[in-house]
Design a protein around this motif. Structure first.
Motif, mmCIF file in Angstrom:
data_model
loop_
_atom_site.group_PDB
_atom_site.id
_atom_site.type_symbol
_atom_site.label_atom_id
_atom_site.label_comp_id
_atom_site.label_asym_id
_atom_site.label_seq_id
_atom_site.Cartn_x
_atom_site.Cartn_y
_atom_site.Cartn_z
ATOM 1 N N ASP A 70 8.538 -6.521 0.495
ATOM 2 C CA ASP A 70 8.894 -5.118 0.690
ATOM 3 C C ASP A 70 7.925 -4.204 -0.058
ATOM 4 N N PHE A 71 7.579 -4.593 -1.291
ATOM 5 C CA PHE A 71 6.648 -3.802 -2.087
ATOM 6 C C PHE A 71 5.261 -3.749 -1.439
ATOM 7 N N LEU A 72 4.755 -4.895 -0.988
ATOM 8 C CA LEU A 72 3.424 -4.934 -0.392
ATOM 9 C C LEU A 72 3.373 -4.156 0.925
ATOM 10 N N ASN A 73 4.433 -4.231 1.733
ATOM 11 C CA ASN A 73 4.494 -3.445 2.968
ATOM 12 C C ASN A 73 4.521 -1.955 2.662
ATOM 13 N N ARG A 74 5.261 -1.578 1.599
ATOM 14 C CA ARG A 74 5.331 -0.168 1.222
ATOM 15 C C ARG A 74 3.978 0.351 0.759
ATOM 16 N N VAL A 75 3.220 -0.476 0.034
ATOM 17 C CA VAL A 75 1.878 -0.071 -0.434
ATOM 18 C C VAL A 75 0.968 0.197 0.762
ATOM 19 N N VAL A 76 0.986 -0.693 1.753
ATOM 20 C CA VAL A 76 0.135 -0.530 2.934
ATOM 21 C C VAL A 76 0.531 0.730 3.707
ATOM 22 N N ASN A 77 1.839 0.926 3.905
ATOM 23 C CA ASN A 77 2.303 2.115 4.629
ATOM 24 C C ASN A 77 1.975 3.401 3.886
ATOM 25 N N LYS A 86 -4.360 13.368 4.143
ATOM 26 C CA LYS A 86 -5.621 13.927 3.643
ATOM 27 C C LYS A 86 -6.458 14.460 4.798
ATOM 28 N N ALA A 87 -6.427 13.768 5.930
ATOM 29 C CA ALA A 87 -7.188 14.215 7.089
ATOM 30 C C ALA A 87 -6.632 15.520 7.657
ATOM 31 N N SER A 88 -5.286 15.648 7.641
ATOM 32 C CA SER A 88 -4.675 16.861 8.191
ATOM 33 C C SER A 88 -4.542 17.975 7.151
ATOM 34 N N GLY A 89 -4.748 17.647 5.863
ATOM 35 C CA GLY A 89 -4.727 18.673 4.812
ATOM 36 C C GLY A 89 -3.345 19.070 4.338
ATOM 37 N N ILE A 90 -2.343 18.216 4.485
ATOM 38 C CA ILE A 90 -0.992 18.522 4.004
ATOM 39 C C ILE A 90 -0.628 17.554 2.886
ATOM 40 N N PHE A 91 0.354 17.965 2.061
ATOM 41 C CA PHE A 91 0.819 17.125 0.965
ATOM 42 C C PHE A 91 1.988 16.268 1.436
ATOM 43 N N VAL A 92 1.927 14.982 1.129
ATOM 44 C CA VAL A 92 3.016 14.065 1.476
ATOM 45 C C VAL A 92 3.398 13.284 0.226
ATOM 46 N N SER A 93 4.695 13.263 -0.098
ATOM 47 C CA SER A 93 5.183 12.495 -1.230
ATOM 48 C C SER A 93 5.477 11.068 -0.768
ATOM 49 N N THR A 94 4.921 10.098 -1.483
ATOM 50 C CA THR A 94 5.139 8.693 -1.117
ATOM 51 C C THR A 94 6.174 8.032 -2.013
ATOM 52 N N ARG A 95 6.855 8.814 -2.815
ATOM 53 C CA ARG A 95 7.874 8.250 -3.694
ATOM 54 C C ARG A 95 9.117 7.877 -2.906
ATOM 55 N N ARG A 96 9.807 6.871 -3.390
ATOM 56 C CA ARG A 96 11.055 6.461 -2.744
ATOM 57 C C ARG A 96 12.152 7.451 -3.083
#
Length: 126
Positions: A70-77, A86-96
């Motif tokens: 689960d951790f490794l899949n989350r890192v890849v996603n 970054k390509a679209s220039g918006i901020f996204v939070s990756t925290r659970r």
């Protein structure tokens, strides 16, 4: 290979190299690999403390642990999401985020009367 997580439980068809019953179902880290067996470090609770124990098991009694999948899949996603953001220039939070509790609701059925469930009243019989 050395350093991976291994989960072990005894395979009854092979009696050699079985783990002691206290280690059944535990997860540990592989530290040594030989031709037919592996050495695993596992944490064992002894009275009030936790001791790191080294045990040797035959390969028939272990399997890869899924505890990190689960951790490794989350890192890849998360890396994909960050790259797109970054390509679209918006901020996204990756925290659970914590899971929100479900609200209360009444379960209804067609043509089924509501049955009230309560304990049977105690009656003293002399």
């Amino acid at each position: 290979s050395s350093g991976i997580n291994a989960e072990y439980g005894g395979c009854g068809t092979v009696t050699k190299g079985m783990p002691f019953k206290a280690y059944h179902g535990m997860t540990g880290r592989v530290y040594n690999v030989t031709k037919r067996a592996v050495g695993v470090i596992v944490n064992k609770r002894v009275i009030g403390r936790i001791i790191a124990k080294k045990i040797n098991l035959r390969v028939e009694h272990i399997r890869h642990s899924k505890c990190r999948d689960d951790f490794l899949n989350r890192v890849v996603n998360n890396e994909l999401v960050k790259k797109e953001a970054k390509a679209s220039g918006i901020f996204v939070s990756t925290r659970r985020a914590p899971v929100v509790h479900r609200t209360s609701h009444t379960v209804k059925g067609k043509g089924i009367a509501v049955e009230e469930v309560r304990p049977i009243r105690y009656e003293f019989i002399a």
